[in-house]
Design a protein around this motif. Structure first.
Motif, PDB file in Angstrom:
ATOM      1  N   MET A   1       0.839  -1.191   0.000  1.00 52.22           N
ATOM      2  CA  MET A   1       0.000   0.000   0.000  1.00 52.22           C
ATOM      3  C   MET A   1       0.879   1.248   0.000  1.00 52.22           C
ATOM      4  O   MET A   1       1.718   1.422   0.892  1.00 52.22           O
ATOM      5  CB  MET A   1      -0.906  -0.002   1.234  1.00 52.22           C
ATOM      6  N   ILE A   2       0.691   2.080  -1.002  1.00 54.37           N
ATOM      7  CA  ILE A   2       1.349   3.384  -1.007  1.00 54.37           C
ATOM      8  C   ILE A   2       0.510   4.285  -0.107  1.00 54.37           C
ATOM      9  O   ILE A   2      -0.691   4.448  -0.312  1.00 54.37           O
ATOM     10  CB  ILE A   2       1.469   3.949  -2.437  1.00 54.37           C
ATOM     11  N   LYS A   3       1.150   4.841   0.891  1.00 57.63           N
ATOM     12  CA  LYS A   3       0.463   5.607   1.924  1.00 57.63           C
ATOM     13  C   LYS A   3       0.131   7.027   1.439  1.00 57.63           C
ATOM     14  O   LYS A   3       0.613   7.459   0.387  1.00 57.63           O
ATOM     15  CB  LYS A   3       1.341   5.652   3.179  1.00 57.63           C
ATOM     16  N   PRO A   4      -0.696   7.750   2.211  1.00 57.64           N
ATOM     17  CA  PRO A   4      -1.141   9.077   1.763  1.00 57.64           C
ATOM     18  C   PRO A   4      -0.029  10.043   1.353  1.00 57.64           C
ATOM     19  O   PRO A   4      -0.192  10.798   0.396  1.00 57.64           O
ATOM     20  CB  PRO A   4      -1.912   9.620   2.976  1.00 57.64           C
ATOM     21  N   ASP A   5       1.112  10.006   2.040  1.00 58.41           N
ATOM     22  CA  ASP A   5       2.191  10.925   1.653  1.00 58.41           C
ATOM     23  C   ASP A   5       2.761  10.557   0.286  1.00 58.41           C
ATOM     24  O   ASP A   5       3.075  11.430  -0.522  1.00 58.41           O
ATOM     25  CB  ASP A   5       3.284  11.000   2.715  1.00 58.41           C
ATOM     26  N   GLY A   6       2.866   9.273  -0.009  1.00 63.44           N
ATOM     27  CA  GLY A   6       3.352   8.839  -1.323  1.00 63.44           C
ATOM     28  C   GLY A   6       2.384   9.193  -2.436  1.00 63.44           C
ATOM     29  O   GLY A   6       2.797   9.624  -3.522  1.00 63.44           O
TER      30      GLY A   6
ATOM     31  N   ASP B   1      -4.767   8.615  12.244  1.00 66.72           N
ATOM     32  CA  ASP B   1      -5.008   9.926  11.618  1.00 66.72           C
ATOM     33  C   ASP B   1      -4.220  10.071  10.325  1.00 66.72           C
ATOM     34  O   ASP B   1      -4.737  10.580   9.319  1.00 66.72           O
ATOM     35  CB  ASP B   1      -4.631  11.057  12.574  1.00 66.72           C
ATOM     36  N   TYR B   2      -2.984   9.641  10.339  1.00 62.04           N
ATOM     37  CA  TYR B   2      -2.116   9.741   9.161  1.00 62.04           C
ATOM     38  C   TYR B   2      -2.631   8.889   8.000  1.00 62.04           C
ATOM     39  O   TYR B   2      -2.784   9.371   6.883  1.00 62.04           O
ATOM     40  CB  TYR B   2      -0.691   9.346   9.536  1.00 62.04           C
TER      41      TYR B   2
ATOM     42  N   SER C   1       5.897   9.148   8.291  1.00 65.09           N
ATOM     43  CA  SER C   1       5.274   9.142   6.960  1.00 65.09           C
ATOM     44  C   SER C   1       6.309   8.553   5.996  1.00 65.09           C
ATOM     45  O   SER C   1       7.024   9.274   5.318  1.00 65.09           O
ATOM     46  CB  SER C   1       4.836  10.539   6.542  1.00 65.09           C
ATOM     47  N   ASN C   2       6.332   7.223   5.965  1.00 64.21           N
ATOM     48  CA  ASN C   2       7.403   6.541   5.242  1.00 64.21           C
ATOM     49  C   ASN C   2       6.964   5.942   3.903  1.00 64.21           C
ATOM     50  O   ASN C   2       7.511   4.960   3.444  1.00 64.21           O
ATOM     51  CB  ASN C   2       8.059   5.486   6.135  1.00 64.21           C
TER      52      ASN C   2
END
Length: 132
Positions: A7-12, A63-64, A111-112
């Motif tokens: 999963m590419i996280k929200p920052d990515g 939250d992130y 946020s990695n």
């Protein structure tokens, strides 16, 4: 053929890294079996991170991961779980080697950029959780 969940996280996603990251998996030899852009609810995030519920940062983590869309994928390939985790790099970007996704794109552990299943068993659980 082994499967894994990534999963590419929200920052990515927010940084426009989906194409670059997908390309790295494809160049490695993975097949993208399924993929979708989605928003996680707090309930989904809580289930996904249930193993961290007792940690003081659990609320911030939820939250992130719910702060924006994520790009979820099922990857197939030889020893998919271990190969994907090697390509992703260590959780803490400071420890991640250059050439890994986190080593190249992440700055802080909070946020990695990306998540990858840590075992075949967890991959199947996460695939069912996000793809039914």
């Amino acid at each position: 053929m082994e499967r894994t969940f990534v999963m590419i996280k929200p920052d990515g996603v927010a940084r426009g890294l989906i194409g670059r990251i997908v390309n790295r998996f494809e160049e490695k030899g993975f097949v993208i079996a399924q993929a979708q852009l989605l928003y996680l609810s707090a309930e989904q995030a809580g289930v996904h991170y249930a193993h961290l519920k007792s940690k003081p940062f659990f609320g911030e983590l939820v939250d992130y991961i719910t702060s924006g869309p994520v790009f979820a994928m099922i990857l197939e390939g030889h020893q998919a779980v271990q190969n994907a985790r090697t390509l992703i790099g260590f959780t803490n970007p400071i420890e991640a080697q250059a050439g890994t996704i986190r080593g190249d794109y992440a700055l802080i552990v909070d946020s990695n950029v990306i998540h990858g299943s840590d075992s075949v068993e967890n991959a199947e659980i996460e695939i069912k959780r996000f793809f039914g």
